[in-house]
Scaffold this motif. Structure first.
Motif, PDB file in Angstrom:
ATOM      1  N   LEU A  87     -62.959  99.128 -33.566  1.00  0.00           N
ATOM      2  CA  LEU A  87     -63.791  99.862 -34.516  1.00  0.00           C
ATOM      3  C   LEU A  87     -63.235 101.274 -34.618  1.00  0.00           C
ATOM      4  O   LEU A  87     -63.105 101.982 -33.620  1.00  0.00           O
ATOM      5  CB  LEU A  87     -65.243  99.900 -34.010  1.00  0.00           C
ATOM      6  CG  LEU A  87     -66.228 100.778 -34.782  1.00  0.00           C
ATOM      7  CD1 LEU A  87     -66.456 100.228 -36.175  1.00  0.00           C
ATOM      8  CD2 LEU A  87     -67.548 100.867 -34.047  1.00  0.00           C
ATOM      9  N   ARG A  90     -62.638  97.158 -37.914  1.00  0.00           N
ATOM     10  CA  ARG A  90     -63.835  97.547 -38.640  1.00  0.00           C
ATOM     11  C   ARG A  90     -63.776  99.049 -38.822  1.00  0.00           C
ATOM     12  O   ARG A  90     -63.461  99.783 -37.891  1.00  0.00           O
ATOM     13  CB  ARG A  90     -65.091  97.169 -37.844  1.00  0.00           C
ATOM     14  CG  ARG A  90     -65.302  95.673 -37.712  1.00  0.00           C
ATOM     15  CD  ARG A  90     -65.739  95.080 -39.029  1.00  0.00           C
ATOM     16  NE  ARG A  90     -66.012  93.659 -38.937  1.00  0.00           N
ATOM     17  CZ  ARG A  90     -65.120  92.693 -39.184  1.00  0.00           C
ATOM     18  NH1 ARG A  90     -63.897  93.003 -39.530  1.00  0.00           N
ATOM     19  NH2 ARG A  90     -65.456  91.428 -39.088  1.00  0.00           N
ATOM     20  N   LEU A  91     -64.066  99.496 -40.052  1.00  0.00           N
ATOM     21  CA  LEU A  91     -64.008 100.923 -40.351  1.00  0.00           C
ATOM     22  C   LEU A  91     -65.409 101.452 -40.564  1.00  0.00           C
ATOM     23  O   LEU A  91     -66.196 100.842 -41.266  1.00  0.00           O
ATOM     24  CB  LEU A  91     -63.191 101.155 -41.629  1.00  0.00           C
ATOM     25  CG  LEU A  91     -61.804 100.524 -41.646  1.00  0.00           C
ATOM     26  CD1 LEU A  91     -61.175 100.744 -43.003  1.00  0.00           C
ATOM     27  CD2 LEU A  91     -60.941 101.145 -40.579  1.00  0.00           C
ATOM     28  N   ALA A  92     -65.717 102.588 -39.969  1.00  0.00           N
ATOM     29  CA  ALA A  92     -67.042 103.170 -40.171  1.00  0.00           C
ATOM     30  C   ALA A  92     -66.913 104.674 -40.300  1.00  0.00           C
ATOM     31  O   ALA A  92     -65.939 105.274 -39.845  1.00  0.00           O
ATOM     32  CB  ALA A  92     -67.964 102.824 -39.004  1.00  0.00           C
ATOM     33  N   LYS A  93     -67.889 105.292 -40.924  1.00  0.00           N
ATOM     34  CA  LYS A  93     -67.895 106.734 -41.065  1.00  0.00           C
ATOM     35  C   LYS A  93     -68.590 107.365 -39.858  1.00  0.00           C
ATOM     36  O   LYS A  93     -68.213 108.452 -39.414  1.00  0.00           O
ATOM     37  CB  LYS A  93     -68.643 107.087 -42.345  1.00  0.00           C
ATOM     38  CG  LYS A  93     -68.529 108.528 -42.777  1.00  0.00           C
ATOM     39  CD  LYS A  93     -69.213 108.694 -44.117  1.00  0.00           C
ATOM     40  CE  LYS A  93     -69.700 110.087 -44.340  1.00  0.00           C
ATOM     41  NZ  LYS A  93     -68.718 110.949 -44.982  1.00  0.00           N
ATOM     42  N   SER A  94     -69.623 106.705 -39.358  1.00  0.00           N
ATOM     43  CA  SER A  94     -70.328 107.231 -38.190  1.00  0.00           C
ATOM     44  C   SER A  94     -71.181 106.102 -37.636  1.00  0.00           C
ATOM     45  O   SER A  94     -71.344 105.065 -38.267  1.00  0.00           O
ATOM     46  CB  SER A  94     -71.211 108.410 -38.592  1.00  0.00           C
ATOM     47  OG  SER A  94     -72.189 107.976 -39.502  1.00  0.00           O
TER      48      SER A  94
END
Lengths: 330, 184
Positions: B19, B46-50
């Motif tokens: 992640l 998996r890409l997330a901003k926060s």
């Protein structure tokens, strides 16, 4: 050719960049073919200016022709100086039927009634814009061609763009414009900037608009790389696009917010005790302000839905706002 | 509170899941593209901003083996967002399954004390601190290679090694002269 005219021509040649000089002179079309061939554009501008002065003297060209050259240059390169926008309001019943010849005659006659010794040149550009050049004189002196005012008006729209207008001549010009376009009033539109093309595109909505749709995007397939918060991100992008538009946006360069609100900081007693509003001015500047704001909204730096303070810039076509405590945008 | 838990799901065969958390959402895309090119192991990114991650995707999400926080040192917001996201990780992740990656460390506009603050944070959490160069494709490739090394251990694909063991070797430590007055 007397000295003032020579001086005007030399100033103009100095102003035109060397790369555009040849094409501008060709468009002007006042030089004969052999004159054009004899001009050596690899020389310094000063030398070219001297040669041009002597050619113009031989051909007996006058101030009228030189101002033509200036107008051609400015029309091709309008993104210089500072343009201010005005809006005509309260059209009379026959305002829609004002066409070019009528406008030209009316404008010239109204302006000469208001002030003697003005030199007016009106030209219609290919994209439906009417360009007006006014050189102001008064009862005693001849028109000053060094500080001419340029006006751009799109007939059938209420917008007028003005460059280099002094406050002394402002009421005269505005009155002449109002009368010749058959409106009752003209007011400042609070939109100004260096790039005329950007101001015009913004006001006339000549950029790609995004309209909200009810159709959701198709489900993505299972990929090895997946954005976990894709929905939130897509929403932000969509709202930013709806507010500011899609694709390339008009290159507005600054926005100024004049705040006249009371100081609000619970930790600073001395300032909050004052009754007068705290006057402060916030300026945003960028090479393309609307793109920067759209990116701020899309990336989450500015909260979405976009605050009306920022969305008023494209929606109302203004870049100067006065904010007081009771009314959000004046 | 919706904590992300390290061992609440079953792993897949020969698969590693990573992640990448980044406030700006820029470098993570390049890293992801390089990471999935690995052939020996199936890498899911998996890409997330926060954090926290939305509850709706929880079912479809695999077990995350390594969480990487990408922090842009020139932006305070980046650091603050990463710090705020740390609260949503189960403490089990801090035994070798969390890594910090700093970009733009040599940039002129890095605020003084920002790098030190990040170092303090990594030291207190016993996590490695990597530095990455995000402007060129070679930078993305080399950072991806280093991440893959840690990722393979964290997903249990390397025999005789666990994430906790590796973290003892890779974790960030404060250089001994950090309390001395600097020379500039």
């Amino acid at each position: 050719m007397d000295n003032s005219v020579k001086h005007l021509l030399q100033r103009l040649i100095r102003r035109i960049p060397a790369s555009m000089l040849k094409s501008t002179l060709d468009k002007w079309g006042r030089l004969t073919a052999e004159n054009r061939k004899s001009l050596d554009f690899t020389q310094s501008k000063w030398t070219i200016a001297q040669e041009l002065v002597s050619i113009c003297e031989e051909s007996e060209l006058t101030v009228k022709h030189i101002t033509e050259l200036e107008m051609i240059y400015i029309t091709e390169n309008p993104n210089q100086g500072m343009w201010h926008t005005f809006q005509l309001v309260d059209p009379e019943d026959d305002a829609h039927s004002v066409e070019l010849m009528q406008f030209k005659e009316q404008f010239k006659s109204h302006l000469s009634e208001l002030k003697r010794n003005v030199s007016v040149k009106i030209k219609k550009h290919t994209d439906e814009a009417v360009w007006i050049r006014v050189a102001w004189g008064d009862g005693l002196s001849r028109p000053n061609h060094l500080k001419a005012t340029y006006v751009v008006h799109y007939l059938q729209t209420p917008y007028v763009f003005v460059n280099a207008l002094s406050s002394k001549h402002k009421p005269l010009l505005l009155q002449a414009l109002t009368l010749s376009t058959k409106h009752q009033q003209i007011k400042a539109a609070n939109l100004s900037g260096q790039k005329l093309t950007a101001l015009r595109d913004l006001l006339m909505r000549q950029y790609q608009q995004v309209f909200p749709t009810k159709y959701p995007s198709p489900l993505p397939e299972k990929l090895r790389i997946e954005k976990v918060q894709a929905e939130a991100s897509a929403n932000r992008h969509r709202m930013a696009g709806e507010t500011f538009g899609d694709g390339t946006l008009p290159a507005l360069q600054s926005a100024v917010f004049q705040l006249e609100t009371k100081f609000k900081d619970p930790t600073n007693e001395a300032m909050t005790q004052r009754d007068e509003p705290f006057i402060c001015s916030v300026k945003f500047s960028s090479s393309n302000l609307l793109e920067s704001l759209r990116h701020c909204a899309a990336s989450g730096i500015a909260s979405t839905p976009v605050t009306p303070l920022l969305s008023s810039i494209p929606l109302k076509g203004r870049n100067y706002f006065v904010i007081t405590d009771n009314v959000p945008t004046a | 509170m919706s904590l992300l838990k390290p061992f609440s799901k079953l792993p897949d065969l020969n698969t590693a899941n990573i992640l990448l958390v980044e406030n700006e959402e820029q470098f993570q895309q390049n890293l992801a593209n390089t990471l999935v090119e690995e052939t020996a192991v199936t890498v899911n990114v998996r890409l997330a901003k926060s954090l926290p991650l939305p509850m709706e995707n929880d079912e479809s999400r695999p077990r995350i083996d390594l969480v990487v926080f990408i922090i842009n040192l020139t932006s305070d917001k980046s650091f603050e967002s990463a710090k705020a996201s740390l609260k949503y990780l189960d403490p089990g992740y801090f035994l070798g399954k969390v890594c910090f990656m700093a970009t733009n460390a040599r940039h002129a506009s890095v605020r003084t004390g920002c790098l030190d603050a990040l170092r303090q944070l990594a030291v207190s959490l016993h996590c490695p601190l990597l530095f990455a160069e995000d402007q060129t494709p070679e930078g993305a490739t080399s950072s991806a290679r280093r991440l893959l090394t840690i990722l393979k251990v964290a997903s249990g694909l390397i025999p005789n090694t666990t994430a906790l063991y590796l973290s003892n070797l890779t974790r960030c430590t404060m250089p001994p002269d950090i309390d001395q007055p600097s020379f500039d």
